[in-house]
Design an enzyme around this catalytic site. Structure first.
Site, short mmCIF file in Angstrom:
data_model
loop_
_atom_site.label_atom_id
_atom_site.label_comp_id
_atom_site.label_asym_id
_atom_site.label_seq_id
_atom_site.Cartn_x
_atom_site.Cartn_y
_atom_site.Cartn_z
N TRP A 177 0.81 -1.22 0.00
CA TRP A 177 0.00 0.00 0.00
C TRP A 177 0.84 1.27 0.00
CZ3 TRP A 177 -4.74 -0.76 3.81
CH2 TRP A 177 -5.68 -1.60 3.19
N HIS A 223 12.56 -2.47 -0.66
CA HIS A 223 11.78 -1.95 -1.79
C HIS A 223 12.60 -0.84 -2.46
CE1 HIS A 223 8.64 0.11 -4.02
NE2 HIS A 223 7.96 -1.02 -3.94
N GLY A 250 5.17 1.83 -10.42
CA GLY A 250 4.36 3.05 -10.34
C GLY A 250 4.39 3.88 -11.62
N GLY A 280 1.52 -2.66 -6.16
CA GLY A 280 1.35 -1.36 -5.53
C GLY A 280 -0.02 -0.77 -5.83
N GLY A 281 -0.08 0.09 -6.83
CA GLY A 281 -1.30 0.84 -7.16
C GLY A 281 -2.56 0.00 -7.22
C1 PEP Z 1 5.40 -1.84 -5.67
O1 PEP Z 1 5.15 -0.90 -4.94
O2 PEP Z 1 6.09 -2.77 -5.28
C2 PEP Z 1 4.85 -1.84 -7.03
C3 PEP Z 1 5.13 -2.84 -7.82
O3 PEP Z 1 4.07 -0.76 -7.38
P1 PEP Z 1 3.13 -0.66 -8.69
O4 PEP Z 1 2.36 -1.94 -8.77
O5 PEP Z 1 2.27 0.52 -8.42
O6 PEP Z 1 4.04 -0.48 -9.86
#
Ligand code: PEP
Length: 251
Positions: free
Chosen positions: A10, A95, A173, A234-235
């Site tokens: 998140w 991360h 992201g 993530g998103g």
């Molecule tokens: C993450 O935060 O690990 C990620 C993969 O983000 P997103 O899916 O938004 O690219």
């Protein structure tokens, strides 16, 4: 057979009350899906609400980071013991946003992973190349070095408490997703590195996720790849419907 793990990250989103609302809405949607382990990694202050809302469901709660010391003068940090006592089962380590904005290094990633494992958490260790590295043709070398350094001093037995997330930095992201072939190729490279460090059987058991703009539309194709054992999302983990679709795609 290695486990498929669908984990949301998140980041710095949601409040405790929104966390409760989200998990109460998600839980019935994913209750029947048992082929993948389902994890939500949430901000520290949302953990008590998340653990309470997820109680009795098939959703486990993770943290987005963990400190490597058990206690002491580390203002603003959170120990593995604190997380465990709150009911946390997983912790993301290394991360790319922590590497990029908070000075995380391969050495601190390794220390955090070892501290997490020692307390009984499963460490989701993130590795991945930047766009510049990919364009220079050094992706394999970079993920191999990151993987080796992250796993230094972790025993073969403790590998059961490790997940590696291949997260190309350029795909996080950004909406730019790795192709299924790119994702699978690098996950296979990581598996080979782990086989070299330990043995083939251990590498075959290791869950290796792909992360980087995985969403409801592309998850099924990515998750169908032979070396992709789940996703770090993530998103799309911030929307009940999208995250549900990704969980279902893992069946
Ligand atoms: C993450 O935060 O690990 C990620 C993969 O983000 P997103 O899916 O938004 O690219």
């Amino acid at each position: 057979m290695r486990k498929t793990v669908i984990a949301g990250n998140w980041k710095m989103n949601m409040t405790p009350s929104k966390t409760t609302e989200f998990i109460k809405a998600l839980a019935p949607e994913v209750a029947a899906y048992n082929k993948a382990d389902i994890v939500l990694c949430v901000p520290f202050v949302n953990i008590p609400a998340a653990v309470e809302a997820a109680n009795g469901t098939n959703i486990a709660i993770g943290a987005e980071n963990v400190h490597f010391e058990p206690k002491g003068a580390y203002t603003g940090e959170i120990s593995a013991e604190m997380l465990v006592e709150c009911g946390v089962k997983y912790a993301i380590v290394g991360h790319s946003e922590r590497r990029q904005y908070f000075g995380e290094t391969d050495e601190t990633v390794n220390l955090r992973a070892k501290a997490a494992i020692a307390s009984g958490l499963t460490a989701i260790i993130c590795v991945g190349e930047t766009l510049e590295m990919r364009e220079s043709g050094i992706t394999a070398e970079i993920v191999a070095i990151q993987t080796k350094k992250a796993l230094a001093g972790i025993s073969k037995e403790d590998l059961a408490k490790v997940i590696i997330a291949y997260e190309p930095v350029w795909a996080i992201g950004t909406g730019k997703v790795a192709t299924t072939e790119q994702a699978n190729e690098v996950c296979a490279i990581i598996r080979d590195v782990v086989a070299g460090l330990y043995d083939k059987a251990s590498a075959d058991e290791l869950t290796i996720q792909y992360g980087g703009s995985m969403n409801a539309a592309n998850a099924a194709d990515l998750l169908a790849m032979s070396d992709v054992d789940g996703g770090l999302i993530g998103g799309a983990s911030l929307k009940v419907a999208d995250f549900t679709t990704i969980v279902k795609a893992a069946q």
